[in-house]
Design an enzyme around this catalytic site. Sequence first.
Site: not given
Ligand code: PLP
Length: 387
Positions: A50, A102
């Site tokens: 970790r 997002y």
């Molecule tokens: C998909 C995405 C995330 C989240 O990432 P995960 O790997 O799905 O947890 C964050 N920011 C953007 C711009 C994304 O496209």
Amino acid sequence: MTDYKDISSAVVHGGIYGDKTTGAVNVPIYQTSTYEQKGLGENTGWEYSRTGNPTRAALEALIAELENGTAGFAFASGLAAITAVLMLFKSGDRILISSNVYGGTFRVLDKVFKQFGLSYSIEDTTDIETFESKITPDVKAVLIESPANPLLTVTDLAGISGISKKKGILTIVDNTFMTPYLQRPLELGADIVVHSATKYLGGHSDLVAGLAVVKDEKIAERLAFLQNATGGVLGPFDSFLLIRGIKTLAIRMDRHVANAEKIALFLQQNEAVKTVYYPALPDAQGYAVNKKQAKNGGAMISFELKDNYDIKTFFKSVRLIALAESLGGVESLVCHPATMTHASIPRDIRQKIGITDGLIRLSVGIENADDLTADLEQAFQKSRIGK
Ligand SMILES: *Cc1c(COP(=O)(O)O)cnc(C)c1O
């Protein structure tokens, strides 16, 4: 001691290359949780996976080099990376986020961090003066995406970083849509870059991972502490897969972008299409700013069909292009932001920020561009109402 000048070489050779003990050209998968210690207080530099794992460390060195930062951190998902970064702040602090951020980033702030007293406000970061006026004393950071999901809204990263610096707040940039091959926010003045490496960096839709890169050594120390203390780390096998994906980042992005440029023009000229959002189209919002800060417009396109086209039929009719969440893989994907990626944003807020029910988001893959436009064309024809 690097023997290369360009990032297209760095993606292949950067970070920690190969394995010194055997000469293997790839970093081994150190599938281990712990490391034998010679005696009390005598370890090899590795104690527990970790805290640190050599495969993950190679990936972390690689992303730090590509983003031109001092330290990189690998997490189990993009949201785990964003969560760790948000834990740098405390109760009473406020984070400004750009509209169109997002959906999951909004959700973790709204449904998780708010409970612990970390607040947020959604602001239009495309207007630098408005942004500056929103920095009240409790604001400690701004979190932006450029181009932002899903309208490909461009924010002036150097402009925002400059004001943030002046006001003593941190600039955090989610660089998922561009990757360091197309845009390097730390070089433009940002303090922290985060990635959903699930997307272009992994590149093959076969893993979920997140990365963070920082410039300042004090922040690096705190983030290393948080990564170990809260434990959302990326495992050795996924770290290996991600290193492998990044090796082809430059050639994949070149092809993604060449295809996207062709498809943006195809959509713009197509009679079925009402609006096209793509930062490299000269009449796009933020065209000039994007041109200044990024290599090109990337490979994400959003568009709206005209009212006499049925969106449900469109999504049912695409064949080569798959209807799916996510983006950035070698295969082209379409999605419906209003009910998929941005469903966690309440409808009234969605409408206000332009994520209409008719919006389609396209992640352009590396297939043949003519095959992709042919697929879109046949789906448009099927979706036309009253033909
Ligand atoms: C998909 C995405 C995330 C989240 O990432 P995960 O790997 O799905 O947890 C964050 N920011 C953007 C711009 C994304 O496209």
